[in-house]
Structures are given as C-alpha cells and as structure tokens.
Design a protein around this motif. Structure first.
Motif, PDB file in Angstrom:
ATOM      1  N   LEU A  49      -1.236   5.523   4.682  1.00 47.98           N
ATOM      2  CA  LEU A  49      -0.331   4.471   4.001  1.00 47.98           C
ATOM      3  C   LEU A  49      -0.442   4.322   2.562  1.00 47.98           C
ATOM      4  O   LEU A  49       0.390   3.641   1.665  1.00 47.98           O
ATOM      5  CB  LEU A  49      -0.678   3.034   4.482  1.00 47.98           C
ATOM      6  N   PHE A  50      -1.373   5.093   1.916  1.00 52.13           N
ATOM      7  CA  PHE A  50      -1.879   4.919   0.465  1.00 52.13           C
ATOM      8  C   PHE A  50      -0.705   5.323  -0.343  1.00 52.13           C
ATOM      9  O   PHE A  50      -0.268   6.485  -0.410  1.00 52.13           O
ATOM     10  CB  PHE A  50      -2.940   5.888   0.096  1.00 52.13           C
ATOM     11  N   ALA A  65      -3.420   1.911   9.254  1.00 49.22           N
ATOM     12  CA  ALA A  65      -4.323   1.358   8.148  1.00 49.22           C
ATOM     13  C   ALA A  65      -5.522   1.984   8.391  1.00 49.22           C
ATOM     14  O   ALA A  65      -6.120   1.826   9.519  1.00 49.22           O
ATOM     15  CB  ALA A  65      -4.310  -0.053   7.866  1.00 49.22           C
ATOM     16  N   ARG A  66      -6.250   2.787   7.222  1.00 49.25           N
ATOM     17  CA  ARG A  66      -7.743   2.823   7.533  1.00 49.25           C
ATOM     18  C   ARG A  66      -8.635   2.280   6.709  1.00 49.25           C
ATOM     19  O   ARG A  66      -9.548   2.842   6.336  1.00 49.25           O
ATOM     20  CB  ARG A  66      -7.494   4.505   7.135  1.00 49.25           C
ATOM     21  N   CYS A  67      -8.445   1.056   6.559  1.00 45.59           N
ATOM     22  CA  CYS A  67      -9.210   0.062   5.620  1.00 45.59           C
ATOM     23  C   CYS A  67     -10.635   0.207   6.268  1.00 45.59           C
ATOM     24  O   CYS A  67     -11.644   0.596   5.283  1.00 45.59           O
ATOM     25  CB  CYS A  67      -8.869  -1.115   5.760  1.00 45.59           C
ATOM     26  N   ILE A  78      -0.850  -3.666   2.515  1.00 39.28           N
ATOM     27  CA  ILE A  78      -0.723  -3.695   3.836  1.00 39.28           C
ATOM     28  C   ILE A  78      -2.414  -4.041   4.241  1.00 39.28           C
ATOM     29  O   ILE A  78      -2.529  -5.045   5.149  1.00 39.28           O
ATOM     30  CB  ILE A  78      -0.322  -2.551   4.703  1.00 39.28           C
ATOM     31  N   GLY A  79      -3.015  -3.532   3.599  1.00 41.56           N
ATOM     32  CA  GLY A  79      -4.695  -3.831   3.670  1.00 41.56           C
ATOM     33  C   GLY A  79      -5.140  -4.555   2.682  1.00 41.56           C
ATOM     34  O   GLY A  79      -4.572  -4.513   1.238  1.00 41.56           O
ATOM     35  N   ALA A  80      -6.214  -5.248   2.761  1.00 37.67           N
ATOM     36  CA  ALA A  80      -6.604  -6.107   1.617  1.00 37.67           C
ATOM     37  C   ALA A  80      -7.357  -5.193   0.597  1.00 37.67           C
ATOM     38  O   ALA A  80      -7.363  -5.749  -0.561  1.00 37.67           O
ATOM     39  CB  ALA A  80      -7.711  -7.186   2.241  1.00 37.67           C
ATOM     40  N   LEU A  81      -7.674  -3.990   0.632  1.00 39.18           N
ATOM     41  CA  LEU A  81      -8.186  -3.220  -0.307  1.00 39.18           C
ATOM     42  C   LEU A  81      -7.291  -3.003  -1.367  1.00 39.18           C
ATOM     43  O   LEU A  81      -7.455  -2.500  -2.409  1.00 39.18           O
ATOM     44  CB  LEU A  81      -8.518  -1.786   0.415  1.00 39.18           C
ATOM     45  N   MET A  82      -6.022  -3.263  -1.179  1.00 37.64           N
ATOM     46  CA  MET A  82      -5.005  -3.014  -2.181  1.00 37.64           C
ATOM     47  C   MET A  82      -4.574  -4.318  -2.861  1.00 37.64           C
ATOM     48  O   MET A  82      -3.821  -4.037  -3.632  1.00 37.64           O
ATOM     49  CB  MET A  82      -3.578  -2.537  -1.336  1.00 37.64           C
ATOM     50  N   CYS A  90      -5.852   7.868   3.214  1.00 31.39           N
ATOM     51  CA  CYS A  90      -5.182   7.069   4.191  1.00 31.39           C
ATOM     52  C   CYS A  90      -3.522   7.210   4.181  1.00 31.39           C
ATOM     53  O   CYS A  90      -2.978   7.384   3.165  1.00 31.39           O
ATOM     54  CB  CYS A  90      -5.379   5.441   3.691  1.00 31.39           C
ATOM     55  N   CYS A 124      -8.635   0.899  -2.845  1.00 29.17           N
ATOM     56  CA  CYS A 124      -7.396   1.312  -3.078  1.00 29.17           C
ATOM     57  C   CYS A 124      -6.661   1.066  -4.014  1.00 29.17           C
ATOM     58  O   CYS A 124      -6.096   1.731  -4.800  1.00 29.17           O
ATOM     59  CB  CYS A 124      -6.540   0.800  -1.599  1.00 29.17           C
ATOM     60  N   VAL A 159     -12.289   3.773   4.945  1.00 27.23           N
ATOM     61  CA  VAL A 159     -12.345   3.470   3.443  1.00 27.23           C
ATOM     62  C   VAL A 159     -13.622   2.832   3.123  1.00 27.23           C
ATOM     63  O   VAL A 159     -14.605   2.998   2.158  1.00 27.23           O
ATOM     64  CB  VAL A 159     -11.144   3.152   2.638  1.00 27.23           C
ATOM     65  N   CYS A 213       1.749   1.156   1.454  1.00 32.60           N
ATOM     66  CA  CYS A 213       0.869   0.109   0.998  1.00 32.60           C
ATOM     67  C   CYS A 213       0.752   0.375  -0.396  1.00 32.60           C
ATOM     68  O   CYS A 213       0.070   1.393  -0.912  1.00 32.60           O
ATOM     69  CB  CYS A 213      -0.487   0.343   1.804  1.00 32.60           C
TER      70      CYS A 213
HETATM   71  S1  SF4 Z   1      -5.555  -0.936   1.993  1.00 31.66           S
HETATM   72 FE1  SF4 Z   1      -3.747   0.186   2.237  1.00 31.66          FE
HETATM   73  S2  SF4 Z   1      -3.903   2.249   1.479  1.00 31.66           S
HETATM   74 FE2  SF4 Z   1      -5.989   1.349   1.676  1.00 31.66          FE
HETATM   75  S3  SF4 Z   1      -6.944   2.042   3.468  1.00 31.66           S
HETATM   76 FE3  SF4 Z   1      -5.925  -0.127   3.800  1.00 31.66          FE
HETATM   77  S4  SF4 Z   1      -3.722   0.534   4.646  1.00 31.66           S
HETATM   78 FE4  SF4 Z   1      -4.578   2.240   3.539  1.00 31.66          FE
END
Ligand code: SF4
Lengths: 92, 384
Positions: free
Chosen positions: B333-334, B316-318, B344-348, B331, B355, B321, B338
C-alpha cells in the motif's frame, strides 16, 4: 511530540501554579516547571519543554543546537505552533 | 534544503562516516534499531542510511506513540466522544490517525466535539471553563509526555475538578524493547537509545538490555553527527565483544534522568497487566493505567469502555514494518493506497512514523550524493 522544544525563562515560576514565563520559539508563553523543582531555575536559563512542561535544564549552546535541529528536520513551524497553542497560562 | 546539506556535508560528519567505514567488518551484517521516532525522522531527513556501509541495516523501531496505538483504542476513544456531553481533547498527532471507523478529525466532521490541545493542562482548562460538560483527554505518549499527564491529574485532584477524565494510552519504552528481544525471529544487534525519553527514565533503566540480552545501547542526540557517532560507539562495542549502556548525548541527558518526573508518574499511574501494541501484539506491563486513588478521573472506568480488538486492513503491513521485518516501501500500500494525505496505517500519519518519513524524503535521494551507495535502489519513485 518526541522532540523537545527549547525555551528560555523570562520570569521565574509562581510558587503556587509552578508556571514560569518563557520565550518558546519566539512566542512568549507560560510553561510548567514543577518537574525541575530540585534545580534552581533563573531568568535567562534554558529548558527543554514537552507538551507545556519543562523536563530538563540545558545550556545555551544545547538550546541553540536543538533549535537548529528542529529547523533542519522541518519541525520548527510545528514547534512554534505547539508553543502558540499553549493556552493554559492565559495571556502573558 | 540548506540545513540538511550543511549538516550532511560538515567535515565532522564526513570524518565519523569514514571512521564507521574503516571500522565495519565487511563479512558480517549489522542490524541496529533506533527506538525513537525522532531518530527515525532524522535518519530519513538527513539520508543517513546512505552514509553508512551497505552491511549496516537500520531498523526503525516502535518509538512513535501514535504509530503503535492499535485501531481498537482509537475506536474506543471515539466511542466516548460520541456522547454529546463529552469534549474529547487530543494532541494534533492524534487527529488524523485512522481507527476502523475513521479518525478523530472525521469524527469531529460528523459532529463529535473533538478539540486539539497542545498540553494536558489545556484539556484541564477546557474542563474548568466548561463545567457542564465532561472533558476527556486522549492521553498518548512514552515517558516524555506521561509526567505532564500525571502532574495535570495531580492538579485536577488538588482543585477538586470532577468533570475531567483521562483516557490513558501511555506506554513504556523498556517493556517494548524487552518484547522485541524475546521475539524468536528478531535479529537486532544493538540499539540507538531514545534521547528525550532518557532525560526522564535515565540510562540505568536500560541495564537489562546489556546484562540479560548482551546487546549494546547508546543513547543518542538528534543531529546527524550524533546518530553516526552513536553507531560508531555501537560498532566498537560489538567488535570488542562488549555490551554496555553508553550515553552519547551527555550534553542533554543526565545519566540518572529526572527522578521528579518518574516520581510523578509513579504517584498517578501503574503498569497494566498487558497492553496491545499495533504490530507487536500484547506486551506485559507495557502500558500505564490510573491508580485506584485516581479512579474518579479514569475515562475507562467512568465511561465503561468496551475493549475492541480490530484487525488492520489485510494488505497493510504496519506490523512487519514496525518489527523491522519489512522496509516501508515493501508494503503493497506504500504510496499507493496509503500516503501522508490519506493514511491507512498510523506509520504514515506522523513524521516520526517510518512510512511517512520514507515517503516524505524519498525525493531527496536524487539530490544527496555524499557517500551514496546503491543499497536503497528499491526506493520507489513517488507520485506527488
Ligand atoms: S503505514 Fe501504510 S504503507 Fe506503512 S505499512 Fe502501514 S499500510 Fe503500509
């Protein structure tokens, strides 16, 4: 949560609870207006609401504009859902 | 899509976009950060990046409160909720945010009493109507929601309610901006300032950005023309060598903010020495805790919460980002591991997260043509 919801005052606040009756996205609910205690809030005035609390007084044009923005962002349903969810004022 | 097209194709939007194109210096790059999640949402929804010249880079800042909440805090809140005597009340935005052992919603499915509320006053009401239970409000948000929590606590004290507690995750905009500006690898030329946060904190609070860091900040509204106009105001400042705080959104934001709201915050809360932000690390004086006078309502003191530091999943590269070092689709996983359905990350999770905003509106790219440029060709196709 970061975007405020416009509400129109329908009945001014009760002095003790600081709850006013307002029309919020077509739903009639009580909202807390204590943070606007230094301003005069009259029936028909518009305010911006966050999580049940009026944070600022706005013009009718600005309210209309904010409703349009919420619609354009696709957030009007969730704003209405939030207003419907305000249960603290009981049945209005 | 009616509204989006109406907004994008209005003559005033075209006019401002033209002025921006006429104003940019093609030999330089501009990095402009929008601090507020509402602006991030608007920028993607309206495809505003496409209306800008390719050398203007919009960086999506840390303005979505659920997105910057570290996993450890979610785990801590859910640990409290495991107590069968506890009702955990949380905003809808929180329900699907993943902690290391699942989200509040998943905790609920496993038997914890987690309730969704729309106002802290509703959490207080739960406490009053369930006197035999202990009700914990999972408080999150910037200065837009903090005054509401503060007034609710004042009310709870006034009424002598002893089974109501607040798990405070309230955070402050300005310490985060300061931390970003002090990061060695950060290149931000200017900020689009948050609209509704400023109705509380006021424009003066940003003074340090201009004075100490020589960066412009323009408080902006949420319509496309507002965002574009604020970018134009920023460009003019940069070209004239000015660094000032300006308010594009005067019709909703008074320069002085709301002193009563700030007063309520100050009465109840004080800055923590330091607070952990997802992706940004610990930032001094950036989070709020309950003052000693309100210690009886403090969930952390009452339940003796153990601090947890939980690392994000390795891929995860939250964090990158959030810092603007990476675009959401970069990222790995985008859109794969995710998605908004299975974040997976809260930005989603939130529509204000970069995201989710990019994922949800990626399909618009093909339908929007006004002033389109090819700078976003890397936008992935999304299986839906
Ligand atoms: S929210 Fe999901 S897609 Fe966005 S950076 Fe985090 S892991 Fe990657």
């Amino acid at each position: 949560m970061c975007l405020a919801i416009p509400a129109r005052i329908h009945q001014t606040a009760d002095a003790e609870t600081r709850l006013a009756v307002a029309d919020v996205m077509g739903v009639r609910r009580k909202i807390n207006v204590d943070l606007l205690r230094h301003e005069s809030i009259a029936v028909g005035d518009w305010v911006l609401v966050h999580v049940g609390f009026a944070m600022s007084k706005i013009s009718a044009e600005q309210a209309e504009e904010q409703i349009r923005t919420l619609q354009a962002l696709g957030e009007d349903d969730s704003a209405r859902g939030e207003a419907e969810g305000y249960a603290f004022g009981g049945v209005v | 899509m009616k509204f989006v097209d109406e907004f994008r194709e209005s003559s005033i939007v075209r006019k401002v976009a033209d002025e921006i194109r006429a104003c940019v210096d093609p030999s330089r790059r501009y990095s402009i950060m929008e601090v507020c999640g509402g602006h991030t949402h608007a920028i993607f929804r309206f495809g505003l990046a496409d209306l800008l010249p390719p050398n203007i880079d919009l960086i999506h800042g840390p303005g979505c409160p659920v997105c910057v909440l570290p996993m450890g805090r979610i785990d801590e809140g859910l640990e409290i909720a495991n107590d069968p005597n506890v009702i955990l009340a949380a905003y809808g935005d929180m329900m699907r945010v993943p902690g290391s052992r699942g989200s509040p919603l998943e905790s609920k499915a496993r038997g914890a009493d987690v309730r969704m509320v729309y106002s802290p006053l509703d959490a207080l009401r739960l406490a009053e109507s369930n006197p035999e239970r202990r009700v914990v409000f999972f408080a999150i948000g910037f200065e837009t929601t903090t005054p509401a929590t503060a007034l609710t606590l004042l009310r709870a004290r006034e009424r002598g309610i002893s089974n109501f507690f607040v798990f405070s995750n309230h955070i402050l905009v300005n310490p985060a901006i300061r931390a970003l500006l002090e990061m060695p690898d950060m290149r931000i030329d200017a900020f689009i300032g948050p609209g509704h946060v400023t109705t509380v904190i006021g424009c003066e609070s940003y003074r340090f950005i201009a004075r100490d860091h020589h960066r412009p900040l323009v408080v902006a509204g949420f319509e496309p023309v507002d965002v574009l106009q604020s970018i134009l105001m920023i460009l003019r400042q940069l070209h004239e060598g000015r660094a000032e705080i300006e308010n594009q959104y005067t019709r909703a934001v008074p320069w002085e903010g709301n002193p009563a709201a700030r007063g309520a915050i100050d009465l109840v809360f004080e800055p923590r020495e330091s607070f952990e932000w997802r992706g940004l690390g610990a930032i001094p004086a950036s989070g709020l805790q309950l003052r000693d006078e309100f210690g009886a309502f403090d969930a952390e003191r009452h339940f003796g919460v153990t601090r947890r530091a939980v690392a994000d999943p390795a891929e995860a590269r939250c964090g990158d980002v959030l810092k603007g070092a990476l675009k959401p689709h970069e990222c790995p996983l985008f859109g794969k591991g995710c998605t908004p359905e299975r974040p997976i990350g809260a930005l989603m999770v939130s529509s204000e997260g970069a995201c989710a905003a990019q994922y949800n509106y990626a399909h618009l790219k093909t339908t929007l043509t006004v002033g389109a440029s090819d700078r976003d060709v890397a936008t992935p196709s999304v299986d839906r």
